[in-house]
Design a protein around this motif. Sequence first.
Motif, PDB file in Angstrom:
ATOM      1  N   GLN A   1       0.847  -1.189   0.000  1.00  0.00           N
ATOM      2  CA  GLN A   1       0.000   0.000   0.000  1.00  0.00           C
ATOM      3  C   GLN A   1       0.886   1.243   0.000  1.00  0.00           C
ATOM      4  O   GLN A   1       1.793   1.388   0.821  1.00  0.00           O
ATOM      5  N   LEU A   2       0.627   2.137  -0.943  1.00  0.00           N
ATOM      6  CA  LEU A   2       1.316   3.419  -1.018  1.00  0.00           C
ATOM      7  C   LEU A   2       0.344   4.497  -0.546  1.00  0.00           C
ATOM      8  O   LEU A   2      -0.722   4.683  -1.134  1.00  0.00           O
ATOM      9  N   VAL A   3       0.706   5.183   0.524  1.00  0.00           N
ATOM     10  CA  VAL A   3      -0.125   6.257   1.057  1.00  0.00           C
ATOM     11  C   VAL A   3       0.549   7.586   0.721  1.00  0.00           C
ATOM     12  O   VAL A   3       1.709   7.807   1.080  1.00  0.00           O
ATOM     13  N   ILE A   4      -0.163   8.439   0.020  1.00  0.00           N
ATOM     14  CA  ILE A   4       0.390   9.727  -0.391  1.00  0.00           C
ATOM     15  C   ILE A   4      -0.406  10.827   0.292  1.00  0.00           C
ATOM     16  O   ILE A   4      -1.602  11.001   0.048  1.00  0.00           O
ATOM     17  N   SER A   5       0.269  11.565   1.185  1.00  0.00           N
ATOM     18  CA  SER A   5      -0.410  12.546   2.003  1.00  0.00           C
ATOM     19  C   SER A   5       0.604  13.558   2.520  1.00  0.00           C
ATOM     20  O   SER A   5       1.813  13.403   2.317  1.00  0.00           O
ATOM     21  N   ASP A   6       0.098  14.581   3.237  1.00  0.00           N
ATOM     22  CA  ASP A   6       1.013  15.548   3.829  1.00  0.00           C
ATOM     23  C   ASP A   6       1.569  15.059   5.163  1.00  0.00           C
ATOM     24  O   ASP A   6       2.367  15.750   5.796  1.00  0.00           O
ATOM     25  N   GLY A   7       1.138  13.876   5.605  1.00  0.00           N
ATOM     26  CA  GLY A   7       1.758  13.241   6.764  1.00  0.00           C
ATOM     27  C   GLY A   7       1.193  13.608   8.110  1.00  0.00           C
ATOM     28  O   GLY A   7       1.626  13.068   9.130  1.00  0.00           O
ATOM     29  N   VAL A   8       0.222  14.507   8.163  1.00  0.00           N
ATOM     30  CA  VAL A   8      -0.347  14.913   9.447  1.00  0.00           C
ATOM     31  C   VAL A   8      -1.438  13.920   9.834  1.00  0.00           C
ATOM     32  O   VAL A   8      -2.462  13.816   9.162  1.00  0.00           O
TER      33      VAL A   8
END
Length: 217
Positions: free
Chosen positions: A107-114
């Motif tokens: 799974q690749l999660v792409i986000s700003d990390g917050v």
Amino acid sequence: YQVMVALDNSKSMAQTPHSVELAYETLALVTTALTQLEVGQLALVSFGEHVSLLHPFDAPFDAEAGARALARLAFADDRTDVVQLLDASLRLFEAASASAADLWRLQLVISDGVCQDHARLLRQVRAAMEQRVMIVFIVLDRSAISPDAAVDPEKDSIMNTQHVAFVRTPSGSTEMKVTRYLDTFPFQYYVVLRDIHGLPSVLAETLRQYFSLVGSE
């Protein structure tokens, strides 16, 4: 092989005009890699306040399917619930695992990390590993996704963000504890992307390591 791409659909992602371009680049790279394999299934989800399945594992993925999925991204959610994302993702992997029970899934999660509730997320990440699901969190640093000239690449970077928690001392009192945000980041595999144009190379290296892990078993 089963690969799930999870795209942050929150308002913070809309701070950049490259959000849709980013989504297209991600899908193009992953689908290109999968077509080089004998077997490959791709799922696409968006997450924010809610998790939406944009493309299921059991449907063929092509340019038309990708366009339909991306058309549903609005980047308008007010918050980002990563706990809900992992719960939903593991259920989707479990439902699609009949033909891949013995394989590692990615799974690749792409986000700003917050994200909130690091302790619970850490338990979810461990549960995912037990189910042979490798989660890679690609953090789009604020300096990469914000066009605001007032953003200080160092001061506003997630690399320097502080996490505040209230903990109980042995004497029974409560005190405030300040730590570096990434020191408690619950994802074992993550990369902080400070140049949005570096995403293709980051994804390529992630897929290379994943295929290497799968091929070694």
